[in-house]
Design a protein around this motif. Structure first.
Motif, PDB file in Angstrom:
ATOM      1  N   SER A  62       0.872  -1.166  -0.016  1.00  0.00           N
ATOM      2  CA  SER A  62       0.085   0.056   0.003  1.00  0.00           C
ATOM      3  C   SER A  62       0.951   1.266  -0.042  1.00  0.00           C
ATOM      4  O   SER A  62       1.947   1.187   0.342  1.00  0.00           O
ATOM      5  CB  SER A  62      -0.953  -0.009   1.228  1.00  0.00           C
TER       6      SER A  62
ATOM      7  N   LYS B 229      -4.277   1.420  -0.228  1.00  0.00           N
ATOM      8  CA  LYS B 229      -5.379   0.718   0.233  1.00  0.00           C
ATOM      9  C   LYS B 229      -5.954   1.169   1.764  1.00  0.00           C
ATOM     10  O   LYS B 229      -5.327   1.602   2.275  1.00  0.00           O
ATOM     11  CB  LYS B 229      -4.652  -0.856   0.710  1.00  0.00           C
TER      12      LYS B 229
ATOM     13  N   ASP C 211     -10.266   1.155  -0.722  1.00  0.00           N
ATOM     14  CA  ASP C 211      -8.919   1.178  -1.872  1.00  0.00           C
ATOM     15  C   ASP C 211      -8.964   2.315  -2.499  1.00  0.00           C
ATOM     16  O   ASP C 211     -10.033   2.436  -3.207  1.00  0.00           O
ATOM     17  CB  ASP C 211      -8.900  -0.312  -2.182  1.00  0.00           C
TER      18      ASP C 211
END
Lengths: 451, 623
Positions: free
Chosen positions: A45, A69, A78
């Motif tokens: 992420s 995310k 997300d």
């Protein structure tokens, strides 16, 4: 479950890079399916990845992809952002591809709405952020950012702090009537404080009017009899390179014909149907509509022709509009004079010729003069920028008006306390310190919650 | 032995609770360690006061005892805040400390279904999380269907005077040693509170000539709604006003470390609203003097109570303090001031009915719930009594709303906000005080008293008649005008005009600040055919209509929020994005409605939006 939404989040056609933002459960999966590069479903992420957008084996654009995310994202969902090259056609093409692959086009403000509904931001922040997104010029952006950083909050808090000692003192007087520990408040002592707070609020309101101009622009109704040259005037504005968009569909206004950036302030130019007495039903609807537009506008530009005599309708209408901001624009000054200028009771008369664009300068200067645009300083903006906040201030002022009236009627202090508390609570509501269930209901009425 | 309802404790909460339960037809026992202390007033000799006086009216409207007993036993009464609006007027009576308990005891002894039992309760019988009875010190068991604990300050109480302490309750009474330990074992969160009481001085040793007199009102006033008068205006006793001196302040400052509170000998938290004199002097350094009121305790003995002089200084310092007061230079102290510490339960463990969340059918009322004051205790007592009965009968709990009574405000505050200090009622705690007036207690609450059988049919019929008359009078005022023909010179004079041109209806006319209903009666503009109270109600309603409507609008908002229920199976850990403080508070309080949640301090508007959204998402799925 919420659908995955996407939208172009930079101004279309401006700048070298455009960003398309995608939010929702399937955002990574969808983007991955059109991306050539790393497998985005497997990356960490908050990372950025280089690659290409591919559609039907064809490279559409060279891009950078940001993967974020949830829940540590703006919407808590997300989020993927595609940084693509700024051309309108490429950006639109990528958007189209996303839509074909299962994204839904975001409604205006939908990202913010999700951020709010998912508890990421407060209602007040949501208001400010949505102001920010909707702002069209640098000036209005500054205003919105000030809203976010809480200049307004501090200012309102200061005003509240003036009321608090009065309220507290009244309460002590009521609860401990026989004790001399607190001074015994009288209407005479309360009055100057209430007056001061009222002045503060009125000042805020006045300044907020400027804030409204910065944020929403000035609604300008172009008025005149049919074929007087209204459209020519409009076109003269829009042919200048600063014109932004024409024929914007789906805005709340019925007929925004064009927007013009006047030194950072947006003019919303609205052409109206010709106004004249008529029996024709279809035409009558148009005329009524025009009258409504005139009513709501901040400024009327009344177009007349230099080479024609004033009609009775024109004279009447000019009279009717006495109380509005109005500029009388006398067109076609290259032709022979027929117009009886002395009958026009208005000091804002501008002569011009829409065939020659340079003549618009005088008109623009007049607009700046009327709205004092030179004086509007966005740097130290402490303006309320949306109608909900402004209406709360109005109600707070009403409560104080009632208080002042009752002070004159010698009403007892414990009742004055009711007005003061009402004012205090309304101010708390503006800065999100008081919970308003109705507001939330309103949001629920407008937002469709995923069930 | 078996009863429907047992009430433990004979203080103001216990008296109202046992009386209400018995009148409602339940076999009831009042268990107290000392029958002589029933209805005792161990602290100040007055009933009522700001906001508290309205609680007494509310108790009377519901059918309780406190109002009428105070009416029968006081020797001075006055209306406080007479110069302010009708909402904040409140009665206070100097109740005789001998007569009040005597009349209260008689009233209870004459109550059908009610037994008074002397005994110290040391244990509770609990089965399946439900209360089943009590065990007395002598091991005698008494069973019940519902139990109400009104133990006052007697749970593990400790008397503090300077650095000395005694393990006993007020008047040297024995304290309850084991009950709070038992409650803790059962899962109650026990908090330690403190309160205090000032010196009692021998009346014969005070030079009253140096002091300002404080008299009762010159008008007959009653707590009881029937307006039955038991005293003579002329025979009211006087109170006196005295100020602390520079010398007093010096003595206190010099000896501060000897005070139980400041010397660190006390652990309980005392009330900010009823501070000790050392507290006042420390916190308000700039004040040159503080007011004290000398109040007789009884006609039958000589003790004078010094209102405002409560302290936990040692005895020798108290001597100096008292003698520094003008007129008290040679005063003899009959009883020294003391602070008292006691155990209470955390009121967050209570339901709105005053039943505990921990043990079914166990109710608590009064100081055990963290409150201070006779009136606050009695108000809870009557509600606990009513709800114990309703619980036994499987009926819905009786919950007074914040817009209905100060008692509703009190209980809601306790169970929503909890308390860290003894809770005293203040008018500022009520957001709708213009609706919660002294004068409309009957209109607000009599209907409930009648429904529960605490108010007779006769009294109820009177209420109905009053309501009808109020409406008739309002209609009369709307239908009749004042105009050129009927206006009188006196009215014109009051208005400071020579004549009026256009007429207006009397309803609107009464809104003028200079016009009163009394004036219209005197000038024969309206007929005098109803009770004084009817005219009074109508006048308040018309004069303050704007403000009343403002509050009613707020009430509407509140009721809407009250109607938004929060299911009791909610798991706050599943509500994402709540601030951690808010999550913790919500878990502790477990509010039953959004309105209650909104009143929890530390739960912010953004938390409420999140909660509201969560409720909509999670619980409206099947709509």
């Amino acid at each position: 479950m919420n659908e995955t939404i996407c939208a172009i989040s930079t101004a279309l056609g401006v700048g070298a890079i455009s960003i398309i933002r995608i939010s929702g459960e399937k955002s990574i999966e969808i983007v991955n399916s059109i991306f050539k590069g790393k497998d985005l479903t497997k990356v960490n992420s908050h990372t950025i990845h280089y690659g290409y957008i591919i559609y039907k084996n064809e490279i559409i654009d060279e891009v950078l992809i940001s993967i974020m995310k949830g829940p540590k994202t703006f919407t808590t969902e997300d989020i993927v952002e595609i940084n693509c090259h700024g051309g309108i056609s490429t950006t639109n093409k990528i958007l189209e591809i996303l839509l074909t692959n299962g994204c839904k086009l975001a409604e205006p403000g939908e990202f913010t709405k999700r951020a709010f509904l998912n508890g990421r931001i407060s209602l007040l922040e949501a208001e400010s952020v949505s102001d920010l997104i909707n702002s069209e010029t640098e000036k209005s952006r500054t205003l919105s950012i000030n809203g976010v950083t809480g200049n307004i909050s501090n200012m309102i808090k200061n005003i509240k702090d003036k009321l608090l000692p009065i309220s507290a003192n009244i309460e002590v007087n009521i609860d401990y009537p026989e004790y001399e520990d607190a001074i015994l408040l009288t209407n005479k002592l309360i009055k100057p404080v209430v007056e001061e707070v009222k002045q503060d609020l009125e000042k805020l309101l006045q300044e907020s009017k400027n804030g409204k101009i910065i944020k929403n622009g000035i609604d300008v109704a172009i008025v005149g009899k049919p074929n007087v040259g209204k459209s020519s005037l409009l076109n003269a504005f829009l042919e200048e390179e600063k014109a932004i968009v024409t024929n914007i569909a789906g805005t709340t206004r019925d007929i925004v014909e064009g927007k013009y950036n006047l030194d950072g302030i947006i003019l919303n130019l609205i052409d109206t149907a010709g106004i004249r007495e008529t029996e024709d039903v279809v035409e009558k609807i148009g005329v009524n509509k025009s009258k409504e537009i005139i009513e709501k506008s901040d400024l009327v530009i009344f177009v007349l022709n230099y080479n024609e005599s004033l009609t009775e309708e024109e004279i009447n209408l000019i009279k009717e509009l006495e109380n509005k901001n109005m500029i009388v624009y006398i067109n076609k000054n290259d032709l022979d004079k027929q117009i009886e200028v002395e009958l026009i009771n208005n000091k804002n008369i501008v002569y011009g010729n829409t065939k020659n664009i340079s003549n618009l300068e005088e008109l623009k200067n007049k607009i700046k003069e009327i709205f004092n645009l030179e004086q509007i300083d966005t740097k130290n903006m402490n303006y309320l920028s949306n109608s909900r906040q402004i209406s709360l201030v109005n109600r707070a002022i009403l409560a104080l008006d009632n208080c002042l009236e009752q002070i004159e009627n010698n009403v007892e202090i414990d009742l004055l306390a009711i007005d003061i508390k009402e004012c205090y609570d309304l101010l708390s509501e503006i800065i999100g310190e008081a919970y308003n269930d109705e507001l939330l209901d309103e949001i629920f009425a407008n937002f469709c919650l995923g069930k | 032995m078996k009863y429907d309802v047992i009430v433990v404790g004979g203080g103001h909460a216990g008296c109202e609770a046992s009386h209400a339960a018995a009148i409602m037809g339940k076999k009831t026992a009042l268990v107290t360690a000392n029958i002589k202390n029933i209805g005792d007033m161990p602290c100040n000799p007055s009933i009522g006061g700001t906001a508290k006086g309205i609680i007494v009216r509310d108790i009377d409207a519901l059918g309780g005892l406190m109002g009428i007993v105070a009416d029968k036993s006081h020797f001075q009464i006055k209306m406080l805040n007479n110069g302010k609006g009708p909402a904040v007027r409140s009665l206070r009576a100097q109740a005789d400390k001998v007569t009040y308990p005597k009349i209260m005891l008689e009233s209870l002894q004459n109550t059908k279904n009610l037994d008074i039992i002397e005994g110290m309760v040391e244990d509770l019988i609990v089965e399946n999380n439900t209360i089943k009875g009590i065990v007395l010190e002598d091991n005698k068991k008494i069973l019940c269907k519902a139990l109400i604990l009104t133990t006052g300050t007697y749970l593990r109480s400790k008397i503090l005077i300077g650095d000395k302490n005694k393990l006993e309750g007020p008047h040297g009474e024995r304290r309850s040693k084991y009950l709070s330990k038992k409650l803790k074992e059962l899962g109650f969160d026990i908090i330690r509170l403190k309160t205090g009481t000032p010196q009692r001085i021998d009346k014969k040793t005070i030079d009253f000539s140096k002091l300002k007199e404080e008299l009762g009102d010159n008008e007959y006033l009653t707590f009881n709604i029937e307006n039955e008068v038991f005293y003579n205006i002329e025979e009211q006793e006087k109170c006196h006003l005295v100020y602390t001196t520079e010398k007093t302040h010096k003595i206190i400052n010099d000896n501060l470390n000897k005070s139980a509170m400041y010397g660190g000998y006390a652990e309980g938290v005392g009330p900010r609203y009823c501070p000790s004199i050392e507290d006042k002097i420390v916190r308000f350094k700039d004040k040159e003097r503080h007011q004290l009121f000398l109040e007789p305790e009884s006609k039958y003995y000589d003790d004078i109570y010094i209102q405002g002089f409560s302290t936990s200084m040692p005895e020798e310092v108290q001597e100096q303090m008292v003698h520094s007061l003008p007129g008290l230079e040679n005063a003899k102290i009959l009883k020294y001031a003391y602070a008292i510490e006691y155990d209470a339960i955390n009121p967050l463990q209570l339901k709105p009915s005053l039943e505990t969340k921990v043990i079914d059918n166990l109710f608590t009322a009064g100081q055990i719930n963290g409150t201070s004051g006779y009136e606050e205790a009695a108000g809870q007592g009557i509600v606990a009594g009513i709800n114990a009965v309703r619980k036994i009968d499987n009926k819905k709990a009786f919950v007074l709303k914040r817009n209905e009574s100060y008692i509703g405000v009190l209980i809601d505050d306790l169970i929503t906000k909890g308390t860290k200090e003894p809770y005293r009622m203040l008018t500022s705690r009520a957001e709708f005080r213009l609706l919660l007036r002294h004068d409309n207690a009957d209109l607000r609450l009599r209907k409930y008293g009648y429904e529960f059988g605490l108010i007779s049919k006769e009294k109820y019929d009177k209420l109905i008649e009053k309501e009808e008359n109020i409406n008739k009078l309002i209609n009369y005022l709307k239908d009749n005008k004042i105009n050129k023909k009927n206006i009188t010179p006196v009215i014109l004079n009051v208005m400071n005009i020579d004549s009026i041109e256009t007429g207006t209806n009397l309803y609107m006319f009464l809104k003028r600040p200079e016009i009163s209903i009394d004036l219209l009666l005197k000038e024969n503009i309206i007929p005098e055919i109803y009770d004084k109270e009817v005219y009074n109600q109508v006048e308040i309603f018309i004069k303050y209509e704007g403000y009343i409507n403002k509050e009613l609008k707020e009430v509407e908002k509140l009721l809407k929020l009250e109607s938004k229920q929060i299911p009791n199976d909610i798991d706050y850990d599943k509500v994402h994005n709540l601030a951690s403080e808010a999550r913790q508070k919500l878990k502790n309080v477990m509010p039953t409605t959004m309105a209650q949640a909104a009143r929890i301090s530390g739960v912010n508007p953004s938390d409420l939006s999140i909660l509201s959204i969560y409720l909509k998402k999670e619980y409206n799925k099947n709509e």
